[in-house]
Motif scaffolding. Structure first.
Motif, PDB file in Angstrom:
ATOM      1  N   ALA A 219       0.842  -1.203   0.000  1.00 43.87           N
ATOM      2  CA  ALA A 219       0.000   0.000   0.000  1.00 43.87           C
ATOM      3  C   ALA A 219       0.876   1.252   0.000  1.00 43.87           C
ATOM      4  O   ALA A 219       0.641   2.202  -0.754  1.00 43.87           O
ATOM      5  CB  ALA A 219      -0.935  -0.007   1.203  1.00 43.87           C
ATOM      6  N   LYS A 220       1.916   1.234   0.849  1.00 41.18           N
ATOM      7  CA  LYS A 220       2.803   2.416   0.906  1.00 41.18           C
ATOM      8  C   LYS A 220       3.452   2.660  -0.443  1.00 41.18           C
ATOM      9  O   LYS A 220       3.747   3.784  -0.812  1.00 41.18           O
ATOM     10  CB  LYS A 220       3.900   2.197   1.970  1.00 41.18           C
ATOM     11  N   GLN A 221       3.735   1.560  -1.175  1.00 44.31           N
ATOM     12  CA  GLN A 221       4.415   1.710  -2.471  1.00 44.31           C
ATOM     13  C   GLN A 221       3.437   1.971  -3.613  1.00 44.31           C
ATOM     14  O   GLN A 221       3.833   2.003  -4.768  1.00 44.31           O
ATOM     15  CB  GLN A 221       5.267   0.471  -2.734  1.00 44.31           C
ATOM     16  N   GLY A 222       2.149   2.132  -3.284  1.00 45.19           N
ATOM     17  CA  GLY A 222       1.205   2.582  -4.298  1.00 45.19           C
ATOM     18  C   GLY A 222       0.255   1.530  -4.824  1.00 45.19           C
ATOM     19  O   GLY A 222      -0.541   1.813  -5.722  1.00 45.19           O
ATOM     20  N   TRP A 223       0.293   0.325  -4.291  1.00 46.50           N
ATOM     21  CA  TRP A 223      -0.648  -0.702  -4.748  1.00 46.50           C
ATOM     22  C   TRP A 223      -2.045  -0.269  -4.307  1.00 46.50           C
ATOM     23  O   TRP A 223      -2.250   0.067  -3.141  1.00 46.50           O
ATOM     24  CB  TRP A 223      -0.261  -2.056  -4.133  1.00 46.50           C
ATOM     25  N   PRO A 224      -3.035  -0.284  -5.199  1.00 45.84           N
ATOM     26  CA  PRO A 224      -4.334   0.283  -4.829  1.00 45.84           C
ATOM     27  C   PRO A 224      -5.128  -0.614  -3.879  1.00 45.84           C
ATOM     28  O   PRO A 224      -5.457  -1.750  -4.232  1.00 45.84           O
ATOM     29  CB  PRO A 224      -5.051   0.414  -6.181  1.00 45.84           C
ATOM     30  N   VAL A 225      -5.418  -0.110  -2.695  1.00 49.59           N
ATOM     31  CA  VAL A 225      -6.236  -0.869  -1.735  1.00 49.59           C
ATOM     32  C   VAL A 225      -7.532  -0.130  -1.411  1.00 49.59           C
ATOM     33  O   VAL A 225      -8.373  -0.652  -0.675  1.00 49.59           O
ATOM     34  CB  VAL A 225      -5.463  -1.167  -0.422  1.00 49.59           C
ATOM     35  N   ALA A 226      -7.701   1.065  -1.964  1.00 43.91           N
ATOM     36  CA  ALA A 226      -8.891   1.876  -1.634  1.00 43.91           C
ATOM     37  C   ALA A 226     -10.161   1.097  -1.963  1.00 43.91           C
ATOM     38  O   ALA A 226     -10.297   0.522  -3.048  1.00 43.91           O
ATOM     39  CB  ALA A 226      -8.861   3.188  -2.409  1.00 43.91           C
ATOM     40  N   GLY A 227     -11.068   1.057  -0.986  1.00 42.13           N
ATOM     41  CA  GLY A 227     -12.360   0.393  -1.178  1.00 42.13           C
ATOM     42  C   GLY A 227     -12.304  -1.119  -1.048  1.00 42.13           C
ATOM     43  O   GLY A 227     -13.346  -1.783  -1.034  1.00 42.13           O
TER      44      GLY A 227
END
Ligand SMILES: Cc1cc2nc3c(=O)[nH]c(=O)nc-3n(C[C@H](O)[C@H](O)[C@H](O)COP(=O)(O)OP(=O)(O)OC[C@H]3O[C@@H](n4cnc5c(N)ncnc54)[C@H](O)[C@@H]3O)c2cc1C
Length: 428
Positions: free
Chosen positions: A129-137
């Motif tokens: 997540a910190k590196q930008g992998w999308p976890v929103a929603g």
């Protein structure tokens, strides 16, 4: 960049950062190596969406007199220095003193479905997540053991994930006993209360663990054992981590003696962080899981000792000892339930690099024989995941580290001037 340093620090987490800046402040020529593209280690890993914490920014700001060698992985040890893989090719870097600050990794335990896409470690998903992998929603279930579960949940929520619940394997009575001890560590108590407040509304279930994950192209549902029975939960992501184990491979290549906590080694050091090998020191989680405060204090101590300022290191010992006691308290209270050792079935993949199931390992009594016959532990992770899990399950003790400890180009290995003994290669 020079190829020789007075003090070379391997690992740019909080311990390595403190070691490098302390040694540089004493006038030493210091190199700070890390496999990652930016310094920070695990806890201060760069977050694409959020500013680094103040302590991290201060630590980064004190590196002016240090050569930061980012994206440099130490892959092997030679008599004249460390063989390092870089984006430009292999390098040999030598040193007067070496400080090992190689940190820790998550302990992952196999269960049915743990190799489905969408199943990761708890700290692993936090890092993604910190590196930008999308976890929103995304609906996320977090499980395993220890405070990292709460830290991961906090990060994931900040990145927009819907955390459905945190499932801690330690029983309620033990976790409550741990919480009562926090009164002796007021700063930790404040931190823990802050985390719980930020996670208000997220269920924190104790004495609970993931038995199985189901899905097709990705995880869709998990079965969770709770004190009141099995619960099924639909989810998009499952993050499971059973605490941390020290990264000792580099220390083992150097021939440093190990101590053990259960089946997992950590680098053996004396009061001044000297390993059994002259001129080599170990600081932070490589020397045993202790957390951020221990890492920072021991890093500073190692920086002092490696440059001949032992009195300054001695002055930090009482504070370091106190923080190490907190680490010991954590490991006592978050000890793993033996039922977790029986989650994997014969058909469960143990070595995911080489597709080896638990059933295929049945007839072997040691790691080397199993490796030679099945290739278990011979993939890209070099047994970091499966070897550590098998040691935790009581199957085989970890066998020692062999070069290369990280993937390296053939040209880098061809450049090795001191070849490891035949024995070292025979098992790999
Ligand atoms: C996945 C994960 C997430 C975590 N998240 C948190 C959190 O959110 N909050 C918290 O309080 N604690 C967290 N921790 C615990 C954290 O590790 C410690 O609190 C602290 O960061 C330890 O500092 P350290 O300097 O000893 O090691 P680390 O921070 O682990 O740093 C070690 C560094 O050494 C480098 N390294 C290792 N081997 C080599 C090699 N051969 N060549 C080159 N570089 C190498 C690694 O790339 C790494 O950057 C986490 C731990 C893990 C494993």
């Amino acid at each position: 960049m020079p190829d020789r340093y007075d003090v070379l620090v391997a690992g740019a987490g909080p311990a390595g950062l403190a070691a490098a800046q302390t040694a540089a402040a004493h006038g030493a020529r210091v190199g700070l190596i890390d496999a990652q593209p930016r310094p920070g280690g695990q806890v201060w890993r760069h977050d694409v969406r959020r500013e680094a914490p103040r302590a991290a920014r201060e630590a980064f700001g004190k590196l002016r007199d240090v050569d930061v060698l980012a994206s440099h992985s130490v892959v092997a040890v030679e008599s004249s220095g460390l063989r390092v893989e870089t984006p430009q090719g292999g390098r040999l870097i030598s040193y007067g003193s070496l400080i090992l600050a190689t940190g820790a990794r998550e302990l992952l335990l196999p269960f049915s479905g743990w190799t489905l896409p969408g199943v990761t470690g708890a700290g692993g998903l936090q890092a993604l997540a910190k590196q930008g992998w999308p976890v929103a929603g995304k609906r996320v279930v977090i499980a395993g053991s220890g405070p990292l579960l709460l830290a991961a949940a906090d990060t994931l929520r900040k990145h927009g994930a819907r955390v459905l619940g945190i499932y801690e394997q330690a029983p309620a009575a033990v976790v409550h006993a741990f919480a009562r001890q926090l009164r002796h560590w007021p700063a930790r108590a404040v931190q823990a209360i802050g985390l719980r407040l930020r996670l208000a509304g997220v269920p924190y279930r104790l004495g609970s663990f993931v038995r199985r994950a189901h899905g097709g192209d990705g995880v869709q549902r998990v079965d969770i054992e709770t004190p009141t029975g099995t619960q099924a939960l639909d989810c998009d992501l499952l993050a499971v981590g059973y605490g941390l184990v020290p990264n000792t491979e580099l220390a083992q290549l150097l021939g440093c003696a190990m101590d053990y906590l259960g089946p997992h080694p950590h680098v053996s050091v004396d009061r001044l962080l000297r390993t059994s090998v002259g001129g080599v020191y170990a600081a932070g989680e490589a020397g045993g899981i202790g957390g951020l405060a221990v890492a920072r204090l021991e890093g500073a101590m190692a920086g002092h000792v490696a440059t001949g300022h032992s009195v300054a290191a001695h002055a930090l010992l009482p504070q370091r000892d106190r923080e190490r006691r907190f680490g010991a308290l954590l490991s006592r209270h978050f000890a793993l339930d033996p039922r977790l050792h029986a989650l994997a079935e014969d058909s469960t993949l143990i070595c995911r690099c080489e597709d080896v199931t638990l059933g295929e390992l049945g007839g072997f009594t040691n790691a080397r024989a199993a490796k030679l016959a099945t290739r278990c532990g011979m993939g890209a992770c070099q047994g970091r995941i499966c070897g550590t899990a098998l040691a935790e399950l009581g199957r085989f003790p970890r066998d020692g580290a062999r070069p290369p400890i990280f993937p390296a180009r053939l040209a880098t290995l061809a450049g090795l001037t001191t070849l490891p003994s035949d024995d070292a290669y025979r098992g790999s």
